[in-house]
Design a protein around this motif. Structure first.
Motif, PDB file in Angstrom:
ATOM      1  N   ASP A 109      -0.421  66.688  72.223  1.00  0.00           N
ATOM      2  CA  ASP A 109       0.604  65.637  72.040  1.00  0.00           C
ATOM      3  C   ASP A 109       1.977  66.074  72.074  1.00  0.00           C
ATOM      4  OD1 ASP A 109      -1.848  64.293  71.982  1.00  0.00           O
ATOM      5  OD2 ASP A 109      -2.056  64.600  70.137  1.00  0.00           O
ATOM      6  N   CYS A 110       2.351  67.117  72.428  1.00  0.00           N
ATOM      7  CA  CYS A 110       4.106  67.310  72.054  1.00  0.00           C
ATOM      8  C   CYS A 110       4.247  68.188  74.343  1.00  0.00           C
ATOM      9  CB  CYS A 110       4.331  68.659  71.784  1.00  0.00           C
ATOM     10  SG  CYS A 110       6.438  69.312  71.249  1.00  0.00           S
ATOM     11  N   ALA A 111       5.095  66.772  74.011  1.00  0.00           N
ATOM     12  CA  ALA A 111       5.695  67.299  75.405  1.00  0.00           C
ATOM     13  C   ALA A 111       7.436  68.282  75.274  1.00  0.00           C
ATOM     14  CB  ALA A 111       6.369  65.878  76.316  1.00  0.00           C
ATOM     15  N   PHE A 112       7.605  68.531  76.747  1.00  0.00           N
ATOM     16  CA  PHE A 112       9.399  69.496  76.223  1.00  0.00           C
ATOM     17  C   PHE A 112      10.076  69.245  77.275  1.00  0.00           C
ATOM     18  CE2 PHE A 112      11.025  74.079  76.842  1.00  0.00           C
ATOM     19  CZ  PHE A 112      10.516  74.438  75.584  1.00  0.00           C
ATOM     20  N   LEU A 113      11.070  69.130  76.694  1.00  0.00           N
ATOM     21  CA  LEU A 113      12.252  69.427  77.309  1.00  0.00           C
ATOM     22  C   LEU A 113      12.780  70.133  77.813  1.00  0.00           C
ATOM     23  CD1 LEU A 113      14.655  67.540  77.900  1.00  0.00           C
ATOM     24  CD2 LEU A 113      15.639  67.696  75.939  1.00  0.00           C
ATOM     25  N   ALA A 144      22.021  59.105  74.475  1.00  0.00           N
ATOM     26  CA  ALA A 144      21.886  57.933  75.493  1.00  0.00           C
ATOM     27  C   ALA A 144      20.866  58.346  76.695  1.00  0.00           C
ATOM     28  CB  ALA A 144      22.842  56.771  75.975  1.00  0.00           C
ATOM     29  N   LEU A 145      21.101  59.582  77.153  1.00  0.00           N
ATOM     30  CA  LEU A 145      19.852  59.919  77.818  1.00  0.00           C
ATOM     31  C   LEU A 145      19.102  60.837  77.182  1.00  0.00           C
ATOM     32  CD1 LEU A 145      19.399  60.799  80.929  1.00  0.00           C
ATOM     33  CD2 LEU A 145      20.906  63.001  80.354  1.00  0.00           C
ATOM     34  N   LEU A 146      18.971  60.992  76.211  1.00  0.00           N
ATOM     35  CA  LEU A 146      18.091  62.029  75.783  1.00  0.00           C
ATOM     36  C   LEU A 146      17.029  60.948  74.770  1.00  0.00           C
ATOM     37  CD1 LEU A 146      16.514  64.219  73.666  1.00  0.00           C
ATOM     38  CD2 LEU A 146      18.641  64.211  72.360  1.00  0.00           C
ATOM     39  N   ARG A 147      17.900  59.539  74.281  1.00  0.00           N
ATOM     40  CA  ARG A 147      17.241  58.734  74.080  1.00  0.00           C
ATOM     41  C   ARG A 147      16.094  57.933  75.003  1.00  0.00           C
ATOM     42  NH1 ARG A 147      20.367  56.561  71.176  1.00  0.00           N
ATOM     43  NH2 ARG A 147      21.778  55.125  72.436  1.00  0.00           N
ATOM     44  N   ALA A 148      16.464  57.922  76.107  1.00  0.00           N
ATOM     45  CA  ALA A 148      15.784  57.498  77.501  1.00  0.00           C
ATOM     46  C   ALA A 148      14.717  58.193  77.556  1.00  0.00           C
ATOM     47  CB  ALA A 148      16.778  56.764  78.236  1.00  0.00           C
ATOM     48  N   GLY A 149      14.867  59.451  77.406  1.00  0.00           N
ATOM     49  CA  GLY A 149      14.277  60.696  78.213  1.00  0.00           C
ATOM     50  C   GLY A 149      12.481  60.272  77.186  1.00  0.00           C
ATOM     51  N   GLU A 150      13.260  60.855  75.353  1.00  0.00           N
ATOM     52  CA  GLU A 150      12.056  60.171  74.336  1.00  0.00           C
ATOM     53  C   GLU A 150      11.182  59.374  74.981  1.00  0.00           C
ATOM     54  OE1 GLU A 150      14.978  62.151  70.893  1.00  0.00           O
ATOM     55  OE2 GLU A 150      14.570  60.151  71.142  1.00  0.00           O
ATOM     56  N   ALA A 151      11.875  58.201  75.583  1.00  0.00           N
ATOM     57  CA  ALA A 151      11.456  57.066  75.292  1.00  0.00           C
ATOM     58  C   ALA A 151      10.413  57.149  76.658  1.00  0.00           C
ATOM     59  CB  ALA A 151      11.860  55.675  75.811  1.00  0.00           C
ATOM     60  N   VAL A 152      10.291  58.225  77.517  1.00  0.00           N
ATOM     61  CA  VAL A 152       9.734  58.195  78.817  1.00  0.00           C
ATOM     62  C   VAL A 152       8.555  58.950  78.075  1.00  0.00           C
ATOM     63  CG1 VAL A 152       9.353  59.330  81.145  1.00  0.00           C
ATOM     64  CG2 VAL A 152      11.307  57.704  80.008  1.00  0.00           C
ATOM     65  N   ALA A 153       8.978  59.949  77.927  1.00  0.00           N
ATOM     66  CA  ALA A 153       7.587  61.065  77.177  1.00  0.00           C
ATOM     67  C   ALA A 153       6.679  60.216  76.618  1.00  0.00           C
ATOM     68  CB  ALA A 153       8.606  61.946  76.539  1.00  0.00           C
ATOM     69  N   ARG A 154       6.836  59.227  75.369  1.00  0.00           N
ATOM     70  CA  ARG A 154       6.750  58.395  74.439  1.00  0.00           C
ATOM     71  C   ARG A 154       5.506  58.156  75.241  1.00  0.00           C
ATOM     72  NH1 ARG A 154      10.445  55.961  72.513  1.00  0.00           N
ATOM     73  NH2 ARG A 154      10.716  57.552  70.821  1.00  0.00           N
ATOM     74  N   GLU A 155       6.112  56.817  76.920  1.00  0.00           N
ATOM     75  CA  GLU A 155       5.355  56.144  77.458  1.00  0.00           C
ATOM     76  C   GLU A 155       4.640  57.020  77.891  1.00  0.00           C
ATOM     77  OE1 GLU A 155       8.276  54.095  80.117  1.00  0.00           O
ATOM     78  OE2 GLU A 155       9.195  52.902  78.127  1.00  0.00           O
ATOM     79  N   HIS A 156       4.102  58.268  78.003  1.00  0.00           N
ATOM     80  CA  HIS A 156       3.256  58.500  78.363  1.00  0.00           C
ATOM     81  C   HIS A 156       2.239  59.295  77.833  1.00  0.00           C
ATOM     82  CE1 HIS A 156       5.780  58.451  82.612  1.00  0.00           C
ATOM     83  NE2 HIS A 156       4.342  58.925  82.828  1.00  0.00           N
ATOM     84  N   GLY A 157       2.712  58.900  76.021  1.00  0.00           N
ATOM     85  CA  GLY A 157       1.397  59.297  75.157  1.00  0.00           C
ATOM     86  C   GLY A 157       2.042  60.224  74.891  1.00  0.00           C
ATOM     87  N   ALA A 158       3.647  61.421  74.309  1.00  0.00           N
ATOM     88  CA  ALA A 158       4.193  62.433  73.612  1.00  0.00           C
ATOM     89  C   ALA A 158       3.820  61.270  72.296  1.00  0.00           C
ATOM     90  CB  ALA A 158       4.856  62.874  74.407  1.00  0.00           C
ATOM     91  N   GLN A 159       3.770  62.258  71.464  1.00  0.00           N
ATOM     92  CA  GLN A 159       3.792  62.043  70.198  1.00  0.00           C
ATOM     93  C   GLN A 159       4.887  62.718  69.122  1.00  0.00           C
ATOM     94  OE1 GLN A 159       2.408  60.012  68.258  1.00  0.00           O
ATOM     95  NE2 GLN A 159       1.508  59.385  70.796  1.00  0.00           N
ATOM     96  N   TRP A 195      14.988  66.705  82.310  1.00  0.00           N
ATOM     97  CA  TRP A 195      13.876  67.321  82.911  1.00  0.00           C
ATOM     98  C   TRP A 195      13.073  67.328  82.180  1.00  0.00           C
ATOM     99  CZ3 TRP A 195      12.919  73.317  84.982  1.00  0.00           C
ATOM    100  CH2 TRP A 195      11.886  73.495  85.101  1.00  0.00           C
ATOM    101  N   ILE A 196      11.275  66.765  81.881  1.00  0.00           N
ATOM    102  CA  ILE A 196      10.505  67.064  80.622  1.00  0.00           C
ATOM    103  C   ILE A 196       8.967  67.413  81.413  1.00  0.00           C
ATOM    104  CG2 ILE A 196       9.507  65.465  78.925  1.00  0.00           C
ATOM    105  CD1 ILE A 196      12.095  63.650  79.270  1.00  0.00           C
ATOM    106  N   GLY A 197       8.277  68.236  80.895  1.00  0.00           N
ATOM    107  CA  GLY A 197       7.048  68.414  81.011  1.00  0.00           C
ATOM    108  C   GLY A 197       6.352  67.816  79.520  1.00  0.00           C
ATOM    109  N   LEU A 198       5.075  67.224  80.236  1.00  0.00           N
ATOM    110  CA  LEU A 198       4.315  66.452  79.393  1.00  0.00           C
ATOM    111  C   LEU A 198       3.677  67.326  79.144  1.00  0.00           C
ATOM    112  CD1 LEU A 198       3.939  63.182  82.190  1.00  0.00           C
ATOM    113  CD2 LEU A 198       5.518  63.155  79.747  1.00  0.00           C
TER     114      LEU A 198
END
Length: 164
Positions: A88-92, A109-124, A77-80
């Motif tokens: 520019d910071c999302a929250f896990l 691997a799940l953490l890495r996939a979540g980070e990628a999605v957050a990055r795709e949504h503009g999170a730095q 669960w990630i908040g953008l």
């Protein structure tokens, strides 16, 4: 390293997730001495409803199911938008690998996939909170490159409580 892909949670998965996560968070709050057992579950549910007023349709909230080879292995669960407004910071808010899939590198691997999605949504950046008693999670985050930015500490002050 195990590959995990993520997809949006379905309503039935959300319903199960909501109750399981509320119960787990309530138990952590009781164990840490923050809430009493009598109030904990309802407070956890209220908190989640506050963060997710529209459930799965809540804008800026991503509830994702992690899969490996088509089999669900966990959820994230990630908040953008950061709850304290950090730009520019999302929250896990939550990440969990199902018990039967633990110990295989899937959390990383799940953490890495979540980070990628957050990055795709503009999170730095991605920030999170972790209970001090959760050594496994702390180790995962440290070895994944997370660093402590704030720290909260507590001491119970019983009758015999004194500094060593």
């Amino acid at each position: 390293m195990s590959d995990v892909t993520v997809r949006a949670a379905r309503q039935d998965e959300y319903d199960v997730w909501f109750e399981e996560t509320a119960a787990e968070f309530a138990a952590e709050q009781v164990a840490s001495g923050t809430w009493t057992e009598d109030e904990a579950l309802e407070k956890a549910r209220e908190g989640q409803r506050g963060w997710l007023p529209q459930g799965l349709a809540t804008p800026g909230m991503l509830l994702l199911i992690g899969e490996r080879d088509g089999t669900p292995v966990g959820r994230i669960w990630i908040g953008l938008t950061h709850p304290r407004g950090v730009p520019d910071c999302a929250f896990l808010y939550d990440i969990e690998v199902a018990a039967e899939h633990r110990g295989r590198g899937l959390g990383r691997a799940l953490l890495r996939a979540g980070e990628a999605v957050a990055r795709e949504h503009g999170a730095q950046a991605l920030e999170l909170n972790v209970f001090g008693s959760n050594a496994t999670a702390i180790h995962l985050y440290e070895t994944a490159g997370y660093r402590v930015t704030t720290q909260q500490m507590r001491k119970d002050l019983g009758e015999e409580s004194a500094a060593p």
